[in-house]
Scaffold this motif. Structure first.
Motif, PDB file in Angstrom:
ATOM      1  N   UNK A 178       1.034  -1.202   0.100  1.00  0.00           N
ATOM      2  CA  UNK A 178      -0.268   0.074   0.392  1.00  0.00           C
ATOM      3  C   UNK A 178       0.832   1.480   0.343  1.00  0.00           C
ATOM      4  N   UNK A 179       0.603   2.132  -0.703  1.00  0.00           N
ATOM      5  CA  UNK A 179       1.192   3.810  -0.814  1.00  0.00           C
ATOM      6  C   UNK A 179       1.176   4.155   0.322  1.00  0.00           C
ATOM      7  N   UNK A 180       0.489   4.185   1.268  1.00  0.00           N
ATOM      8  CA  UNK A 180       0.751   4.792   2.669  1.00  0.00           C
ATOM      9  C   UNK A 180       0.895   3.472   4.360  1.00  0.00           C
ATOM     10  N   UNK A 203      -1.564   0.635   4.835  1.00  0.00           N
ATOM     11  CA  UNK A 203      -0.518  -0.777   5.758  1.00  0.00           C
ATOM     12  C   UNK A 203      -0.260   0.089   6.887  1.00  0.00           C
ATOM     13  N   UNK A 204      -0.706  -0.704   7.959  1.00  0.00           N
ATOM     14  CA  UNK A 204      -0.775  -0.687   9.508  1.00  0.00           C
ATOM     15  C   UNK A 204       0.796  -1.126   9.926  1.00  0.00           C
ATOM     16  N   UNK A 205       1.204  -0.548  11.355  1.00  0.00           N
ATOM     17  CA  UNK A 205       1.593  -1.423  12.043  1.00  0.00           C
ATOM     18  C   UNK A 205       1.694  -1.156  12.900  1.00  0.00           C
ATOM     19  N   UNK A 206       1.286  -2.257  14.341  1.00  0.00           N
ATOM     20  CA  UNK A 206       0.701  -1.589  15.445  1.00  0.00           C
ATOM     21  C   UNK A 206       1.837  -2.479  16.759  1.00  0.00           C
ATOM     22  N   UNK A 207       1.980  -1.247  17.284  1.00  0.00           N
ATOM     23  CA  UNK A 207       2.518  -1.175  18.258  1.00  0.00           C
ATOM     24  C   UNK A 207       1.930  -1.533  19.792  1.00  0.00           C
ATOM     25  N   UNK A 220       9.589   4.011   9.734  1.00  0.00           N
ATOM     26  CA  UNK A 220       9.533   5.082   8.643  1.00  0.00           C
ATOM     27  C   UNK A 220       7.899   5.034   8.253  1.00  0.00           C
ATOM     28  N   UNK A 221       7.170   5.675   9.098  1.00  0.00           N
ATOM     29  CA  UNK A 221       5.443   5.873   8.852  1.00  0.00           C
ATOM     30  C   UNK A 221       5.405   7.128   8.129  1.00  0.00           C
TER      31      UNK A 221
END
Length: 365
Positions: A178-180, A203-207, A220-221
């Motif tokens: 995904x572009x974001x 696109x998400x990364x959950x912390x 680098x979000x």
């Protein structure tokens, strides 16, 4: 499936009020802060919302369990409420797509409940007396013993609970190409929030809750999301610091519910425990920027102090509650940071507020 419908159960409130009913779910004893949700549907989403961790839920809809349980409709991996109080507890269900009955679901999840309660009378009592702790038991009916156990239960005020319900390890959600990319600070996030991002090709990364800004930034979000969750925001200095650092990075930031309260705290606005929170799917909110109204899904027992925001030179009000004039949305002046107190992912509830995800995505671009 065990039939507990003939077994007695008891509900004792912190102020000494006693209600007698029938056992629901697992036989046992449970404690927590009692609260009520006025929604007419979506009981499974309520049960699995991490924001309800540590709370005994009173459902005002007359029938609970009537359409069964469908595993894919859970908002987290576990039942999060501490107990259930309802009027009619339906162990038989009508929906063909359901995976199990509510009774089987509660037995697997070790959830203690009580049914056959006059929930209208109970809700009126809570509305008049305010939020308080309670205890449910289907293994002892000794009121004195239950009151002694209840006296040891801490108040929700001052409790930090997000680190209890947050993910233990980071994980990804959505399309990797995904572009974001959005870094998500998980304070008790609901699955449908992540679905709303992936539906918008994010696109998400959950912390985990106590992840540092530096660690999230190393991914680098394009922006940051601060989630909903349980407990007292004023007890979360670690998260307030993280939000301050996100804000200083000048990257877009969006907060929901607890995330809204933390954004306020990061800008010198206090939070407070409400006499009775907002929990339901029909709360009217006015968007004062767009001069429009929306019906919202809500679940919170803490709020931001309106007088602080009105005096602030850092934040401005974007949304207000039309029932009680409480603050429902803010944005930070000169920053791409905004938040709302309610739940635009609306699971359950109307979809009036999902435009907020679109606004955030536009910021990311």
């Amino acid at each position: 499936m065990t039939n507990y419908s003939k077994l007695p159960a008891i509900l004792v409130l912190e102020d000494g009020t006693v209600y007698h009913g029938k056992a629901a779910g697992k036989i046992g004893t449970t404690t927590g802060e009692i609260c009520f949700n006025t929604g007419t549907t979506g009981y499974q989403e309520i049960f699995t919302d991490p924001s309800y961790y540590g709370q005994i839920m009173v459902t005002t809809n007359a029938h609970i369990g009537n359409y069964g349980i469908r595993d894919e409709e859970a908002e987290s991996g576990d039942i999060q409420i501490a107990g259930l109080v309802c009027k009619n507890y339906n162990m038989n269900y009508s929906r063909k797509m359901a995976d199990s009955s509510i009774q089987n679901y509660f037995e697997r999840g070790n959830l203690v409940g009580i049914s056959d309660i006059d929930t209208r009378a109970l809700v009126r009592h809570i509305r008049n007396k305010g939020a308080m702790n309670a205890i449910i038991s289907s293994e002892t009916l000794d009121v004195d013993a239950l009151q002694q156990q209840l006296a040891k239960v801490p108040s929700m005020a001052g409790l930090e609970l997000s680190s209890v319900v947050s993910t233990e390890k980071p994980y990804h959600h959505g399309n990797e190409s995904a572009p974001l990319r959005v870094a998500v600070l998980d304070l008790g996030i609901k699955k449908n929030i992540l679905r709303n991002f992936s539906d918008r090709n994010v696109y998400t990364k959950v912390f985990p809750a106590k992840t540092s800004f530096a660690e999230m930034e190393s991914w680098a979000p394009d922006g940051y999301f601060v989630s909903n969750g349980p407990g007292d925001p004023a007890a979360m200095d670690y998260a307030v610091q993280t939000v301050k650092e996100i804000q200083e990075s000048n990257k877009p930031m969006f907060g929901i519910c607890l995330g809204h309260q933390l954004l306020a705290l990061a800008n010198g606005v206090r939070t407070e425990k409400m006499f009775n929170g907002h929990r339901g799917i029909n709360h009217p909110v006015k968007n004062i920027i767009a001069d429009s109204c929306e019906i919202t899904s809500q679940n919170h027992g803490f709020g931001v102090v309106a007088d602080d925001i009105k005096k602030s030179d850092k934040v401005e009000i974007t949304h207000v509650n039309l029932n009680d004039d409480s603050i429902e949305g803010i944005r930070v002046k000169g920053k791409k940071a905004f938040s709302v107190q309610y739940h635009p992912e609306s699971s359950p509830g109307p979809h009036d507020s999902r435009y907020l995800f679109d606004q955030f995505v536009d910021m990311l671009r």
